[in-house]
Design a protein around this motif. Structure first.
Motif, PDB file in Angstrom:
ATOM      1  N   THR A  18     -21.817  16.575  38.364  1.00  0.00           N
ATOM      2  CA  THR A  18     -22.232  15.240  37.909  1.00  0.00           C
ATOM      3  C   THR A  18     -21.103  14.225  38.040  1.00  0.00           C
ATOM      4  O   THR A  18     -21.364  13.024  38.019  1.00  0.00           O
ATOM      5  CB  THR A  18     -22.742  15.264  36.449  1.00  0.00           C
ATOM      6  OG1 THR A  18     -21.749  15.836  35.613  1.00  0.00           O
ATOM      7  CG2 THR A  18     -24.048  16.018  36.336  1.00  0.00           C
ATOM      8  N   ASP A  22     -24.772  11.215  39.884  1.00  0.00           N
ATOM      9  CA  ASP A  22     -25.755  11.515  38.845  1.00  0.00           C
ATOM     10  C   ASP A  22     -26.724  12.560  39.385  1.00  0.00           C
ATOM     11  O   ASP A  22     -27.089  12.533  40.562  1.00  0.00           O
ATOM     12  CB  ASP A  22     -26.527  10.259  38.442  1.00  0.00           C
ATOM     13  CG  ASP A  22     -25.623   9.188  37.830  1.00  0.00           C
ATOM     14  OD1 ASP A  22     -24.432   9.461  37.598  1.00  0.00           O
ATOM     15  OD2 ASP A  22     -26.133   8.077  37.586  1.00  0.00           O
ATOM     16  N   TYR A  24     -30.248  15.341  38.394  1.00  0.00           N
ATOM     17  CA  TYR A  24     -31.315  15.742  37.481  1.00  0.00           C
ATOM     18  C   TYR A  24     -31.240  17.264  37.345  1.00  0.00           C
ATOM     19  O   TYR A  24     -30.588  17.952  38.136  1.00  0.00           O
ATOM     20  CB  TYR A  24     -32.688  15.253  37.940  1.00  0.00           C
ATOM     21  CG  TYR A  24     -33.124  15.667  39.316  1.00  0.00           C
ATOM     22  CD1 TYR A  24     -33.899  16.811  39.500  1.00  0.00           C
ATOM     23  CD2 TYR A  24     -32.784  14.916  40.441  1.00  0.00           C
ATOM     24  CE1 TYR A  24     -34.314  17.203  40.769  1.00  0.00           C
ATOM     25  CE2 TYR A  24     -33.186  15.295  41.707  1.00  0.00           C
ATOM     26  CZ  TYR A  24     -33.947  16.442  41.865  1.00  0.00           C
ATOM     27  OH  TYR A  24     -34.347  16.829  43.116  1.00  0.00           O
ATOM     28  N   LEU A  47     -27.749  21.129  29.069  1.00  0.00           N
ATOM     29  CA  LEU A  47     -27.761  19.683  29.295  1.00  0.00           C
ATOM     30  C   LEU A  47     -28.064  18.914  28.012  1.00  0.00           C
ATOM     31  O   LEU A  47     -27.458  17.873  27.751  1.00  0.00           O
ATOM     32  CB  LEU A  47     -28.775  19.327  30.388  1.00  0.00           C
ATOM     33  CG  LEU A  47     -28.391  19.765  31.798  1.00  0.00           C
ATOM     34  CD1 LEU A  47     -29.564  19.593  32.750  1.00  0.00           C
ATOM     35  CD2 LEU A  47     -27.164  19.009  32.288  1.00  0.00           C
ATOM     36  N   ARG A  48     -28.989  19.434  27.208  1.00  0.00           N
ATOM     37  CA  ARG A  48     -29.298  18.779  25.927  1.00  0.00           C
ATOM     38  C   ARG A  48     -28.080  18.772  25.013  1.00  0.00           C
ATOM     39  O   ARG A  48     -27.737  17.759  24.413  1.00  0.00           O
ATOM     40  CB  ARG A  48     -30.474  19.467  25.230  1.00  0.00           C
ATOM     41  CG  ARG A  48     -31.828  19.034  25.739  1.00  0.00           C
ATOM     42  CD  ARG A  48     -32.963  19.510  24.852  1.00  0.00           C
ATOM     43  NE  ARG A  48     -33.072  20.959  24.758  1.00  0.00           N
ATOM     44  CZ  ARG A  48     -33.703  21.719  25.640  1.00  0.00           C
ATOM     45  NH1 ARG A  48     -34.294  21.172  26.698  1.00  0.00           N
ATOM     46  NH2 ARG A  48     -33.772  23.025  25.486  1.00  0.00           N
ATOM     47  N   THR A  51     -25.412  16.420  26.345  1.00  0.00           N
ATOM     48  CA  THR A  51     -25.806  15.027  26.134  1.00  0.00           C
ATOM     49  C   THR A  51     -25.594  14.649  24.670  1.00  0.00           C
ATOM     50  O   THR A  51     -25.071  13.573  24.373  1.00  0.00           O
ATOM     51  CB  THR A  51     -27.280  14.819  26.544  1.00  0.00           C
ATOM     52  OG1 THR A  51     -27.413  15.152  27.923  1.00  0.00           O
ATOM     53  CG2 THR A  51     -27.706  13.379  26.337  1.00  0.00           C
ATOM     54  N   PHE A  56     -22.699  13.259  28.608  1.00  0.00           N
ATOM     55  CA  PHE A  56     -23.589  12.619  29.570  1.00  0.00           C
ATOM     56  C   PHE A  56     -24.368  11.508  28.897  1.00  0.00           C
ATOM     57  O   PHE A  56     -24.658  11.574  27.710  1.00  0.00           O
ATOM     58  CB  PHE A  56     -24.638  13.605  30.125  1.00  0.00           C
ATOM     59  CG  PHE A  56     -24.080  14.737  30.898  1.00  0.00           C
ATOM     60  CD1 PHE A  56     -23.360  14.521  32.049  1.00  0.00           C
ATOM     61  CD2 PHE A  56     -24.279  16.043  30.479  1.00  0.00           C
ATOM     62  CE1 PHE A  56     -22.840  15.575  32.772  1.00  0.00           C
ATOM     63  CE2 PHE A  56     -23.761  17.099  31.194  1.00  0.00           C
ATOM     64  CZ  PHE A  56     -23.039  16.875  32.344  1.00  0.00           C
ATOM     65  N   THR A  58     -28.171   9.559  29.847  1.00  0.00           N
ATOM     66  CA  THR A  58     -29.343   9.898  30.658  1.00  0.00           C
ATOM     67  C   THR A  58     -30.161   8.648  30.951  1.00  0.00           C
ATOM     68  O   THR A  58     -30.078   7.650  30.217  1.00  0.00           O
ATOM     69  CB  THR A  58     -30.250  10.922  29.948  1.00  0.00           C
ATOM     70  OG1 THR A  58     -30.731  10.351  28.737  1.00  0.00           O
ATOM     71  CG2 THR A  58     -29.513  12.212  29.662  1.00  0.00           C
ATOM     72  N   LYS A  70     -35.356  12.799  34.838  1.00  0.00           N
ATOM     73  CA  LYS A  70     -34.269  12.447  33.926  1.00  0.00           C
ATOM     74  C   LYS A  70     -32.954  12.774  34.633  1.00  0.00           C
ATOM     75  O   LYS A  70     -32.702  13.916  35.009  1.00  0.00           O
ATOM     76  CB  LYS A  70     -34.359  13.229  32.625  1.00  0.00           C
ATOM     77  CG  LYS A  70     -33.233  12.859  31.649  1.00  0.00           C
ATOM     78  CD  LYS A  70     -33.188  13.798  30.461  1.00  0.00           C
ATOM     79  CE  LYS A  70     -33.928  13.188  29.310  1.00  0.00           C
ATOM     80  NZ  LYS A  70     -33.755  13.994  28.077  1.00  0.00           N
ATOM     81  N   TYR A  72     -28.718  12.739  34.709  1.00  0.00           N
ATOM     82  CA  TYR A  72     -27.567  12.882  33.829  1.00  0.00           C
ATOM     83  C   TYR A  72     -26.378  12.214  34.511  1.00  0.00           C
ATOM     84  O   TYR A  72     -26.044  12.535  35.650  1.00  0.00           O
ATOM     85  CB  TYR A  72     -27.275  14.360  33.559  1.00  0.00           C
ATOM     86  CG  TYR A  72     -28.403  15.001  32.800  1.00  0.00           C
ATOM     87  CD1 TYR A  72     -28.369  15.071  31.413  1.00  0.00           C
ATOM     88  CD2 TYR A  72     -29.529  15.489  33.456  1.00  0.00           C
ATOM     89  CE1 TYR A  72     -29.431  15.632  30.704  1.00  0.00           C
ATOM     90  CE2 TYR A  72     -30.588  16.041  32.758  1.00  0.00           C
ATOM     91  CZ  TYR A  72     -30.528  16.107  31.384  1.00  0.00           C
ATOM     92  OH  TYR A  72     -31.582  16.643  30.685  1.00  0.00           O
TER      93      TYR A  72
END
Length: 106
Positions: A18, A22, A24, A47-48, A51, A56, A58, A70, A72
């Protein structure tokens, strides 16, 4: 493979990918799977969490192949962690040199 080690490696790979552009979620799975096996279901909780930790930001972007995706985008905090983890990763490369009988001080 040690689960914690694999999670750390996966986190580093996601940060590096990333940092180039960016991405996904499924795109990350595809890129990482070119080097080692990961499950699609394993990347999304990571990823959650990342974030939530503000590594990150989004955003949604329209896709020609279906619903919006979505994406990141790495944050400054994410870039700092990536650099920190890369420094730690040199330890692994030194271990690899020992495993393969390489002498880096020639």
């Amino acid at each position: 493979m040690n689960v914690q080690f694999k999670k750390g490696v996966l986190e580093l790979c996601v940060l590096i990918l990333t940092s180039h552009k960016d991405r996904y979620g499924y795109e990350l799975v595809e890129e990482i799977s070119k080097k080692f096996e990961i499950s699609e279901g394993g990347i999304y909780p990571l990823l959650r969490r990342m974030t939530k930790e503000e590594l990150f930001s989004t955003y949604l972007s329209e896709s020609k192949e279906g619903p919006p995706r979505k994406y990141y985008a790495i944050t400054e905090k994410g870039l700092l962690l990536k650099d920190e983890l890369l420094k730690e990763w040199t330890f692994y490369t030194r271990v690899q040199e020992i495993i393969h009988g390489e002498d880096s001080h020639d």
